[in-house]
Design a protein around this motif. Structure first.
Motif, PDB file in Angstrom:
ATOM      1  N   PHE A 143      12.902  -2.797   1.436  1.00 38.06           N
ATOM      2  CA  PHE A 143      12.471  -1.252   2.984  1.00 38.06           C
ATOM      3  C   PHE A 143      10.792  -0.580   1.966  1.00 38.06           C
ATOM      4  CE2 PHE A 143      12.969   3.242   2.183  1.00 38.06           C
ATOM      5  CZ  PHE A 143      12.735   2.793   2.982  1.00 38.06           C
ATOM      6  N   MET A 144      10.953  -0.382   1.046  1.00 38.40           N
ATOM      7  CA  MET A 144       9.971   0.338   0.919  1.00 38.40           C
ATOM      8  C   MET A 144       8.476  -0.441   0.777  1.00 38.40           C
ATOM      9  SD  MET A 144       8.342   2.500  -1.303  1.00 38.40           S
ATOM     10  CE  MET A 144       9.657   3.268  -1.694  1.00 38.40           C
ATOM     11  N   VAL A 145       8.511  -1.958   0.490  1.00 39.30           N
ATOM     12  CA  VAL A 145       7.315  -2.531   1.267  1.00 39.30           C
ATOM     13  C   VAL A 145       7.259  -2.157   3.258  1.00 39.30           C
ATOM     14  CG1 VAL A 145       6.327  -4.608   1.551  1.00 39.30           C
ATOM     15  CG2 VAL A 145       7.193  -4.266  -0.484  1.00 39.30           C
ATOM     16  N   ALA A 146       8.277  -2.004   3.700  1.00 42.39           N
ATOM     17  CA  ALA A 146       8.489  -1.913   5.278  1.00 42.39           C
ATOM     18  C   ALA A 146       7.949  -0.560   4.963  1.00 42.39           C
ATOM     19  CB  ALA A 146       9.380  -2.205   5.844  1.00 42.39           C
ATOM     20  N   ARG A 147       8.125   0.229   4.380  1.00 46.45           N
ATOM     21  CA  ARG A 147       7.687   1.552   4.737  1.00 46.45           C
ATOM     22  C   ARG A 147       6.664   2.284   4.192  1.00 46.45           C
ATOM     23  NH1 ARG A 147      11.930   5.780   6.722  1.00 46.45           N
ATOM     24  NH2 ARG A 147       9.711   5.191   8.471  1.00 46.45           N
ATOM     25  N   VAL A 148       5.746   1.745   3.665  1.00 45.59           N
ATOM     26  CA  VAL A 148       4.603   2.049   2.938  1.00 45.59           C
ATOM     27  C   VAL A 148       3.999   0.812   3.498  1.00 45.59           C
ATOM     28  CG1 VAL A 148       5.230   2.859   1.109  1.00 45.59           C
ATOM     29  CG2 VAL A 148       4.362   0.817   1.103  1.00 45.59           C
ATOM     30  N   TYR A 149       4.305   0.203   5.223  1.00 52.00           N
ATOM     31  CA  TYR A 149       3.490   0.045   5.667  1.00 52.00           C
ATOM     32  C   TYR A 149       2.064  -0.496   6.091  1.00 52.00           C
ATOM     33  CZ  TYR A 149       2.030  -4.765   8.537  1.00 52.00           C
ATOM     34  OH  TYR A 149       1.897  -5.720   8.882  1.00 52.00           O
ATOM     35  N   PRO A 150       2.797   1.263   6.993  1.00 51.22           N
ATOM     36  CA  PRO A 150       1.283   1.503   7.647  1.00 51.22           C
ATOM     37  C   PRO A 150       0.143   2.468   6.413  1.00 51.22           C
ATOM     38  CG  PRO A 150       3.017   2.198   8.994  1.00 51.22           C
ATOM     39  CD  PRO A 150       3.784   1.757   7.559  1.00 51.22           C
TER      40      PRO A 150
END
Lengths: 804, 481
Positions: free
Chosen positions: A258-265
């Motif tokens: 989730f965290m990786v997806a969250r900070v992706y942009p």
């Protein structure tokens, strides 16, 4: 929306108070009461999800600690809603399952459900948190509640170790995450995730941003059990099975993803994004698949396969750097369905047979046909057989990997594909083994001995999940619509290609079929050799290494403590002295020209025969203190020093100082003599059995001379400072005009410092009264009187005899 | 002195008067409980007089003291700490059959010294306050003289404190030689008047003053006494040593060093930074080794004051506030810990090994819960006051750009998980309700229970809603340079 969200997140906290109390009355039935909380949360979040629109983003903010700029703010967008749905809906299923699972054999049901609700609240908080600090707080809270849940069966050593390991790994990496989030916030000057996502920081130093990313990535790897932190998850399996199903497959371990997806942009444009995530993610995927095939415990196999899947997800986001991401939610939801289901199945099997070792299981298919069907569906989804959601997931997994490989510059771009194929082959093998080992073949002795039938209710949640694997596998349109609704700006691209069941005969399909065939072959080989070779080799047992490291830490500290002379009272003063000499001496040596040591210094000017003679005598006496053997003579030498100092004062025409000094000297000499004469002989000889070593003596000498030198030097230097403003001058000047007196001492006492004099007299009176208090003993008891003057009565302590 | 001066000094006078009254009463009627009640009354009146003093703040009482909002916030903290220690002492002394009231005179005098330090604006007040604090403490440490450990601790403390007092005095003398004045304000004037560099004597003197203060704060390399004295002293006295006697020194240091600009005094401040860093590392590492709860807390206190030094070094607008806020959280948690230890100690020996606390939860759930809250806060877990304290501290440090120290802080603080967790695990492990550890069975006295529960509630409330206190402290502790 704000209030509803707050209720969804914070209402489960109320369970912390309610459920333990209710648990005392209701016993195991408290689970049904606990079900209320996730149902409410799930209802609210489903409602929010229905109202959301694609690429929408809303924030809810309340002030919390404005001084620090910390807000209670939540971000509602596709990603947070998706994970919110997973957490709350799985929460309902798991609570339902647990209410059937935790029977009278367990204790403290109320506490268990309270922890579970605490965990759910923490998870919801984490996924919805908008402020970076709030995110961290909830993140750590999930770690703590998982610690409580893993260690719930704290009677077992395995549980305690597992809980400790999980807390240490996720707790420490959590702090790394905090450092990363703080760094990100400080570098970007913005602590709101929503603002960071809509306008990723651009003109900031790449080094700092890269550092923030690295720290956030380590935090995520720790939570999602990525290499090299992958070892904690299997050990966390000591938890009761509902906990494993909830925390360690469906929700908590997905936080890293989730965290990786969250900070992706925010971070995706960094040079390090793709190499780091791809390398670690796919390595974990393959490694964990290998470890899974080498394990025999059902939960260990599932744990490693979870780690493997998480590795894929992390690597997937890493690859996304090339073409944007599609269908990440498909992969996540697929895993939630089949893995949650398999864990529940394993829990039921464990419950029914009291063993989780594949080598002791078998032949349950005829005894539990419904469970066998459920397991078959979910295992098929795990293996990725056509007709299940897992098949679709694997298709798109391969598609992305092919795409990545073709777009890449060199052979390294084929790394993900190769590892995905390897991991998938193994996954097929252990999926078959899992299913066949439990349900196929003849009933084993362990099964025959212990088997009892599970209830129907407990099989409902896994049945539901298994059905989802099948239904969505045949109707991918629903998933596509779902993904479309929950798309997030920056992470997903608009206009995702349609998900289709049949693409024709493509390279993905051929690879997929080849994987299934290869997996079946490996299973056949394993079954033929009865899996005797399956054992995790020592170099891969990271958990053993970690434990050894944890145990060794105190040893390192011990060495440090020896080095620092800790707990060696005789060294305390030399240590302090040494530091002082180093600091002061070092300061002087470094800045010596600023002290103006030799400016207008003449030796003759300050020279005085008598004074020099006295100084010489003092020096001799000091040497005597050090060199003389007996304490009496040493004491006398010390007092000689004192009396010579008195004389020195006299030479400087300071009679009042000399007076004071002589009084103090005499009084202390007498007191010390009196005291020492009453000491036992052992004290006179000294407690020390062995004399100091020459080295130690040298150190002591250096420290002593150093301190003396420093103090002497600084005293000498200060005495050359010219201070023209004495306080006394002021009094001399003002005594006639202000106090109308010519004797300055008198005017100071009664005029300038009149109140002080008054207080001094008061102090004297008080001291006299205090002395009366000391002298007036309370009346001794008969017994104390009998004990005599040397007994306890001397200290006026009732009933305590002096130790002999 | 004017009436307003007297009103501003009311808190000090209440405590001093309480000491005298207790002494006089003892002359005629010896009763431990009566002395405790009188002490408590004096302290509470002093607390109640704080608003009166506040209405006159800021007020300089020349030349010795300065009663301003900074001093008053610290006064409140120190008084509350002393109240808690008084409450804990009463039952503790009863247990050792030390039914004499003199202890409270010492406690009050020591507290008075601490109060003077918090408001000191002059070297004389600094030294007098410190000595009043220390001399009373020598006796308090060895008060239970039937215990050899206590006597040993008292002797060690006496020697080392004497040595460092001498250092402090020498440092003050050097500063006086450089400035020709003993007022703190002279230092500010000297700094303002010499932008190109301070007199070397001044800097050397500051170094020595810091060394003297560092001993009280027990930071490396002046930390060696801490574990022995913590372990040997009676638990309530340890609580006092760990909180009040350290908190007041932080206050005086903050005020003393406030005029200095870290950027221009790189030499002095890098020495202080080295002390802070070493304290965090050594405190946290050595705590790992201990099997004794008091020693664990001793080493962890070394680390905690290393953290506070980070805020101290950060200076600026938020440094003093961060240090003060951290002190509040540390006080509450430490007082709970030693309060509980004192209560659970049977008469023959203190219950202070980790083994004593095995399965405590099953025997005394209330005590275990209190101790857990305290330890969670010391560890800095989110939603406890300790987390907010650390967060504010890190924020202040980050604003000042103290990155190396912050990295040390984060890394070494994680070690805390290891040793604090051992205590927690010990308390909750054990086979069911069987009693394993060796702790006293006596129930808590209602007063102590009230104090302990209030402190625990405070830790949680600050952890969840720190805003009011934080804003108050931030507004009150700005030290004009």
């Amino acid at each position: 929306m704000g209030t509803a969200l707050l209720i969804a997140i914070f209402l489960p906290f109320a369970a912390l108070v309610i459920l333990p109390l209710a648990g005392r009355v209701l016993g195991p039935r408290v689970g049904w009461l606990a079900l209320v909380f996730p149902v409410i949360s799930a209802g609210i979040i489903i409602n929010l999800a229905l109202g959301t629109e694609s690429f929408g983003q809303q924030t809810v903010a309340y002030t919390w600690v404005p001084v620090l700029g910390v807000e209670l703010s939540f971000l509602v967008d596709g990603l947070s809603l998706f994970y919110g749905l997973v957490v709350s809906v799985m929460g309902v299923l798991i609570t339902f399952y647990a209410a059937n699972y935790l029977d009278g054999h367990y204790e403290f049901h109320g506490r268990f459900y309270a922890y579970l609700m605490l965990f759910m609240a923490a998870m919801l908080g984490t996924v919805f948190a908008n402020h970076l600090v709030l995110l961290f707080i909830f993140w750590e809270l999930t770690g703590i509640s998982s610690f409580l849940l893993i260690g719930f069966l704290h009677g077992e050593k395995k549980s305690r170790y597992g809980a400790r390991m999980a807390l240490l790994v996720t707790g420490i990496t959590g702090l790394v995450l905090m450092a990363g989030l703080l760094l990100l916030g400080i570098v970007a000057g913005e602590f709101s995730m929503a603002a960071l996502l809509t306008a990723p920081p651009t003109d900031v130093p790449v080094g700092l941003l890269g550092g923030a990313f690295l720290l956030v990535a380590i935090g995520s790897f720790g939570k999602s059990a990525q290499f090299p932190f992958h070892f904690w998850l299997p050990n966390a399996m000591a938890a009761p099975t509902p906990v494993s199903a909830y925390l360690h497959s469906a929700t908590m371990v997905k936080l890293g993803v989730f965290m990786v997806a969250r900070v992706y942009p925010i971070f995706v444009d960094l040079e390090w994004w793709t190499p780091l995530l791809v390398a670690i993610g796919f390595l974990t995927m393959a490694l964990a698949a290998v470890l899974a095939i080498l394990s025999h415990d059902l939960k260990a196999i599932l744990a490693y396969s979870t780690v493997s899947q998480l590795g894929f997800l992390i690597g997937f986001y890493g690859m996304g750097g090339l073409g944007g991401t599609h269908y990440d939610l498909l992969h996540v939801v697929n895993h939630v369905f089949f893995k949650g289901c398999l864990f529940m199945v394993v829990g039921i099997v464990d419950h029914a047979t009291h063993t989780r070792d594949l080598r002791q299981l078998g032949g349950l298919g005829r005894r539990m046909p419904l469970l066998a069907v459920i397991a078959l569906l979910s295992a098929a989804s795990m293996a990725g057989l056509p007709g299940t959601l897992g098949f679709l997931s694997k298709e798109y997994m391969l598609k992305d990997a092919f795409y990545f490989a073709e777009a890449g510059a060199d052979w390294r771009a084929w790394y993900p594909l190769a590892l995905i194929v390897l991991a998938s082959v193994l996954k097929v093998a252990f999926s078959i083994r899992l299913f066949w080992g439990i349900f196929g073949g003849a009933a084993s002795p362990a099964v025959k001995e212990h088997f009892h039938h599970p209830g129907l209710l407990i099989q409902l949640p896994p049945l539901l999940l298994a059905a989802c694997c099948l239904v969505f596998g045949f109707a991918p349109g629903a998933i596509a619509a779902f993904s479309e609704t929950l798309a997030v700006g920056g992470l997903h691209l608009p206009g995702a290609p349609e998900i289709k069941l049949w693409h024709g005969v493509t390279r993905e399909l051929i690879t997929s079929m080849a994987i299934v065939a290869a997996g079946a072959v490996i299973f056949a080989l394993g079954a033929a050799t009865a899996w005797r070779w399956a054992r995790i080799p020592l170099p891969l047992q990271f958990d053993t290494g970690f434990e050894a490291g944890v145990e060794r830490l105190p040893k390192a500290a011990l060495n440090l403590s020896r080095f620092l002379r800790d707990n060696k009272p005789l060294d305390y003063i030399p240590v302090i002295g040494l530091f002082l000499v180093v600091f002061l001496g070092g300061y002087f040596a470094y800045h010596w020209e600023r002290f103006e040591v030799f400016d207008d210094f003449s030796f003759q000017e300050g020279f005085h025969y008598l004074r020099s003679f006295v100084v010489l005598l003092i020096l001799l006496a000091v040497i005597g203190v050090v060199a003389l053997p007996r304490w009496t003579t040493q004491l006398l030498s010390i007092s000689i020093v004192g009396f010579l100092v008195t004389f020195y004062f006299v030479l400087f025409r300071a009679p009042d100082l000399a007076m004071t000094q002589i009084l103090v000297e005499s009084a202390t000499l007498l007191l010390v003599l009196l005291l020492l004469s009453r000491f036992p002989r052992s004290a006179e000889l000294g407690e020390r059995r062995s004399p100091f070593s020459p080295l130690r003596k040298a150190v002591n000498l250096i420290v002593a001379v150093g301190i003396g030198g420093c103090v002497g030097l600084f005293s000498f230097l200060t005495s050359r400072q010219k201070v023209d403003d004495f306080a006394g001058l002021w009094f001399l000047e003002r005594t006639v005009p202000d106090a109308k007196g010519t004797n300055a001492v008198n005017t100071i006492l009664v005029d300038f410092r009149g109140l002080d004099t008054l207080f001094e007299i008061a102090v004297l009176v008080i001291a006299v009264l205090g002395a009366i208090g000391l002298l007036m003993r309370y009346r001794r008891s008969r017994q104390e009187y009998a004990e005599g003057a040397l007994g306890a009565s001397g200290f006026s302590v009732k009933g305590v005899r002096r130790r002999q | 002195m004017t009436a307003a001066d007297f009103q501003a000094l009311l808190p000090f006078m209440c405590v001093a008067a309480a000491a005298v009254i207790v002494m006089l009463v003892i002359s005629f009627y010896r009763n431990q409980t009566l002395s405790a009640i009188l002490t408590l009354a004096g302290l509470l009146v002093a607390l109640a007089s704080l608003p009166i003093a506040w209405s006159h703040a800021p007020r300089a009482i020349p030349p010795l003291l300065r009663v301003d909002s900074f001093a008053l916030v610290h006064l409140a903290l120190l008084l509350v700490g002393t109240v808690a220690v008084t409450v804990f002492s009463q039952r503790y002394l009863e247990k050792y059959r030390m039914e004499r009231g003199e202890f409270y005179i010492l406690l009050l005098l020591s507290a008075l010294g601490a109060l003077i330090l918090a408001a000191a604006d002059h070297f004389v007040a600094f030294f007098l306050g410190l000595e009043l604090l220390s001399v009373s403490l020598y006796v308090m440490v060895g008060y239970i003289f039937v215990k050899e450990k206590a006597l040993e601790a008292a002797v060690k403390y006496l020697f080392l404190a004497g040595l460092t007092s001498a250092l402090l005095l020498f440092g003050l003398a050097l500063i006086y030689a450089a400035l020709g004045s003993m007022e703190f304000s002279a230092l500010a004037a000297a700094v303002a008047g010499a932008p190109d560099g301070l007199s070397p004597f001044l800097v050397a003197g500051m170094l020595l003053v810091f060394a003297g203060a560092a001993f009280k704060l027990s930071v490396v390399p002046f930390h060696l006494w801490t574990p022995d004295i913590y372990q040997g002293a009676p638990a309530p006295v340890t609580a006092f040593l760990a909180t009040v006697s350290k908190g007041c020194v932080v206050a005086v240091l903050l005020r003393f060093f406030a005029p200095l600009d870290p950027a221009s005094q790189t030499g002095l401040f890098s020495a202080l930074a080295a002390v802070a860093g070493a304290s965090m590392i050594v405190g946290n590492l050595l705590a790992l080794l201990q099997d004794n709860l008091k020693r664990i807390l001793a080493y962890s206190s070394i680390a905690h004051f290393g953290y506070i030094l980070v805020a101290f070094l950060a200076g600026g607008e938020n440094g003093p506030a961060a240090a003060t806020f951290y002190l509040v959280t540390y006080f509450a948690a430490t007082l709970i810990a030693f309060g509980v230890i004192g209560y659970l100690s049977p008469t023959d020996q203190e219950a202070d090994t980790v083994a004593d606390y095995r399965g405590l939860f099953w025997r005394r759930p209330g005590s275990a819960a209190l101790l857990s809250i305290a330890i969670f806060s010391l560890l800095g877990l989110p939603l406890t006051a300790g987390f907010m304290g650390k967060f504010f501290l890190v924020a202040a440090g980050a604003a000042a750009g103290l990155w190396p120290l912050l990295i040390i802080l984060t890394v070494s603080a994680t070690l805390g998980i290891f040793y604090y967790l051992r205590i927690i695990i010990a308390m909750y492990s054990g086979e069911g309700r069987k009693s394993e550890g060796r702790t006293a069975d006596a129930p808590f006295a209602p007063t102590s229970a009230t104090v302990l529960v209030l402190l625990a509630v405070l830790l949680i409330v600050i952890g969840i809603a720190p805003e009011p206190l934080l804003a108050f402290i931030q507004a009150a502790t700005t030290l004009a340079p």
